[in-house]
Design a protein around this motif. Sequence first.
Motif, mmCIF file in Angstrom:
data_model
loop_
_atom_site.group_PDB
_atom_site.id
_atom_site.type_symbol
_atom_site.label_atom_id
_atom_site.label_comp_id
_atom_site.label_asym_id
_atom_site.label_seq_id
_atom_site.Cartn_x
_atom_site.Cartn_y
_atom_site.Cartn_z
ATOM 1 N N GLN B 224 54.905 147.128 63.516
ATOM 2 C CA GLN B 224 54.092 146.820 62.342
ATOM 3 C C GLN B 224 54.215 145.354 61.946
ATOM 4 O OE1 GLN B 224 51.829 148.917 60.669
ATOM 5 N NE2 GLN B 224 51.276 146.888 59.949
ATOM 6 N N LEU B 225 55.420 144.797 62.061
ATOM 7 C CA LEU B 225 55.598 143.377 61.710
ATOM 8 C C LEU B 225 54.769 142.499 62.644
ATOM 9 C CD1 LEU B 225 59.438 143.272 60.945
ATOM 10 C CD2 LEU B 225 57.541 143.196 59.309
ATOM 11 N N ILE B 226 54.749 142.865 63.935
ATOM 12 C CA ILE B 226 53.955 142.096 64.896
ATOM 13 C C ILE B 226 52.465 142.247 64.553
ATOM 14 C CG2 ILE B 226 53.261 141.978 67.318
ATOM 15 C CD1 ILE B 226 56.011 140.766 66.800
ATOM 16 N N SER B 235 52.314 134.302 66.321
ATOM 17 C CA SER B 235 53.266 133.269 65.911
ATOM 18 C C SER B 235 52.644 131.881 65.979
ATOM 19 C CB SER B 235 54.534 133.345 66.752
ATOM 20 O OG SER B 235 54.228 133.071 68.102
ATOM 21 N N GLN B 236 51.684 131.681 66.889
ATOM 22 C CA GLN B 236 50.918 130.446 66.883
ATOM 23 C C GLN B 236 49.732 130.665 65.958
ATOM 24 O OE1 GLN B 236 52.156 127.875 68.613
ATOM 25 N NE2 GLN B 236 53.769 129.315 69.189
ATOM 26 N N VAL B 237 49.779 130.041 64.787
ATOM 27 C CA VAL B 237 48.665 130.200 63.847
ATOM 28 C C VAL B 237 47.363 129.829 64.540
ATOM 29 C CG1 VAL B 237 47.626 129.346 61.731
ATOM 30 C CG2 VAL B 237 50.093 129.709 61.841
ATOM 31 N N LYS B 238 46.445 130.771 64.641
ATOM 32 C CA LYS B 238 45.148 130.421 65.225
ATOM 33 C C LYS B 238 44.071 131.329 64.646
ATOM 34 C CE LYS B 238 46.235 133.095 69.438
ATOM 35 N NZ LYS B 238 47.694 133.050 69.639
ATOM 36 N N VAL B 302 57.888 137.189 63.254
ATOM 37 C CA VAL B 302 58.172 137.580 64.635
ATOM 38 C C VAL B 302 59.680 137.657 64.863
ATOM 39 C CG1 VAL B 302 57.896 136.939 67.064
ATOM 40 C CG2 VAL B 302 55.968 136.674 65.480
ATOM 41 N N ASP B 303 60.428 136.736 64.264
ATOM 42 C CA ASP B 303 61.896 136.791 64.385
ATOM 43 C C ASP B 303 62.446 138.096 63.813
ATOM 44 O OD1 ASP B 303 62.047 134.392 65.650
ATOM 45 O OD2 ASP B 303 62.603 133.234 63.864
ATOM 46 N N PHE B 334 57.227 144.708 75.256
ATOM 47 C CA PHE B 334 55.761 144.567 75.224
ATOM 48 C C PHE B 334 55.263 144.449 73.786
ATOM 49 C CE2 PHE B 334 51.690 146.572 74.429
ATOM 50 C CZ PHE B 334 50.858 145.713 75.133
ATOM 51 N N CYS B 335 55.769 145.333 72.923
ATOM 52 C CA CYS B 335 55.283 145.334 71.536
ATOM 53 C C CYS B 335 55.508 143.982 70.871
ATOM 54 C CB CYS B 335 55.958 146.443 70.727
ATOM 55 S SG CYS B 335 55.334 148.071 71.185
ATOM 56 N N ILE B 336 56.653 143.387 71.155
ATOM 57 C CA ILE B 336 56.954 142.101 70.527
ATOM 58 C C ILE B 336 56.164 140.966 71.178
ATOM 59 C CG2 ILE B 336 58.801 140.400 70.246
ATOM 60 C CD1 ILE B 336 60.590 142.890 69.654
ATOM 61 N N SER B 337 55.971 141.079 72.490
ATOM 62 C CA SER B 337 55.306 139.986 73.210
ATOM 63 C C SER B 337 53.846 139.823 72.786
ATOM 64 C CB SER B 337 55.357 140.253 74.717
ATOM 65 O OG SER B 337 54.494 141.335 75.038
#
Lengths: 340, 340
Positions: B224-226, B235-238, B302-303, B334-337
């Motif tokens: 959910q956080l991801i 994590s890269q604002v876009k 993400v951390d 995978f979920c985090i990536s």
Amino acid sequence: MAVVLPFDPSADVSAEPSLEGIVSLVRADMERVNTLILSRTGSDVAMIPEVATHLISSGGKRLRPMLTLATADLSGYQGEGDVKLAASVEFMHTATLLHDDVVDDSEMRRGKLAARMLWGNEASVLVGDFLLGQAFRMMIEVGSMHALDILSTAAVVIAEGEVAQLAASKNTATSEDDYLAVIRGKTAELFAAACEVGPVLADRPKVEQSACRSYGMNLGIAFQLIDDALDYGGSQVKLGKNVGDDFREGKITLPVLLAFRRGNEQERNFWRRCLEEGEIKDGDLEHAMELLASHKSLTATVDRAIHYGAMAKDALGLFPDGTAKRALLDTVEFCISRAR
Amino acid sequence: MAVVLPFDPSADVSAEPSLEGIVSLVRADMERVNTLILSRTGSDVAMIPEVATHLISSGGKRLRPMLTLATADLSGYQGEGDVKLAASVEFMHTATLLHDDVVDDSEMRRGKLAARMLWGNEASVLVGDFLLGQAFRMMIEVGSMHALDILSTAAVVIAEGEVAQLAASKNTATSEDDYLAVIRGKTAELFAAACEVGPVLADRPKVEQSACRSYGMNLGIAFQLIDDALDYGGSQVKLGKNVGDDFREGKITLPVLLAFRRGNEQERNFWRRCLEEGEIKDGDLEHAMELLASHKSLTATVDRAIHYGAMAKDALGLFPDGTAKRALLDTVEFCISRAR
């Protein structure tokens, strides 16, 4: 030699039909059901007890849980499971009402503002989900797989009936059979399940389980038909508080369905304009009531209800006479007498 | 003497994390889950399979049912019950999505129009109820009281979490702990239950049941956080497709919550205007993204997810190495990536 009949107050057939019999039969257990209902609406999330209690304490008759307790009593059940199943049945009913009010955009419920008007549609949907979940938890605690099966199947059939009603709504061509299928799903199925679990808990023979289910199913149909008639004031057409809600919402119920079929083309166009197209003008409700009266649709609806009521009473024929059976029979009379 | 290490393709740490491991582990069973899902959305009421299939076949990853199958495999389960419980878990998830879209007034879901845009809020509420009922029926067919208890409790906790989120929404003063409590309820609880029932079915010791539950709970939080970070582009604002949905809906998620706490009073007023008062002007999303970047809120989110992911992986520590365990560990990666 003269036969002296003993005085028996219960034989006083002139008395108004009432719920007194079932209410006193289950009084002690209903207190435990009410306590359980209060404790299971509790949550750290304050909005949940607020929304749930608003509806639950709004003076419903709690007919469905009383039916579970009364059929358990009729079946000689001695355990504790009926109290939890009765509370589950009331929670399933309450969840359905919360969701129905959202689906129907209803503003009022039991003479009070509907929960959705006070806390919003969002809260009504989610608190309904919460109560449904709590209902299942209580059923699981009772530990009867058979009762679980009956009540979970009822939950599916009820939702299916509601969707069917949604798909059929605003369609004046709905047949009486279609309509009966809808109310079997949306109302009678829960009455049937509430009554079936009594003998199931008591491990009574299949034939008694079916009898109680049949009693509940037919009582439920009669109950809904009377509700439909009451929405137009009962068998005596009369205007009053809340009369015409179904008309304003474009609901095709049996009184309308019969008037539509019994009417001429001009009258059918009137029903189509009001109910399908939703164009309701001043005086339309009064005209609708006149049509219902001239085609005797309300009397016919009550007659249909009397028929299902008779089936409900006959379903109990194989049970020996006693307090529980008499209370269940009186309940049928009471439900029908509401529209007289 | 030189040690020659055997070539092990699974040790190729440079490979992109993927769901390949879990997908191939449960492929055969997932086909049966999919068949079961199709058959249990069937109904004579045509609208039910239409609405249900629209959402179910819209390309979700079916992560939750795969987790049930994989933890059953990890536990050496040999029976048939995991397929039905996996389908139940997916139905519970689908019911929640249908209701969520109504609660959030969402227009899109998984890149398609939300069911409520095509069939209305009414149908979404009721078909959700139908699927929830069917989920319970399948669970009951499996016959494990313990699994029933876990999944029905999850249903209650999920609804409770949704109401809590409703009550907390638009409140920029929400603390990180409050927020975690909400996502434990609305997302992680179902992951936890989906994973716990695997070892429960296999009748494995309590410690393994708790380990799988803990794996699921922490994976769910990370997931959910991801998701929350992805809503702002990762994590890269876009900026991109669907970026800023949460912002427009006034949802207070962890990235915003952190930027709010790390910001100055002027910035806080900006967040209050946009999210609490819902006054969003041109350029506000871009400004929000700048604030998220300058306070490193997305990286921090993400951390945090990596932290919960680590807890999920450690929870499986007591299981011996093998295909199932590796598939579950890869799933965390995978979920985090997704947000990198």
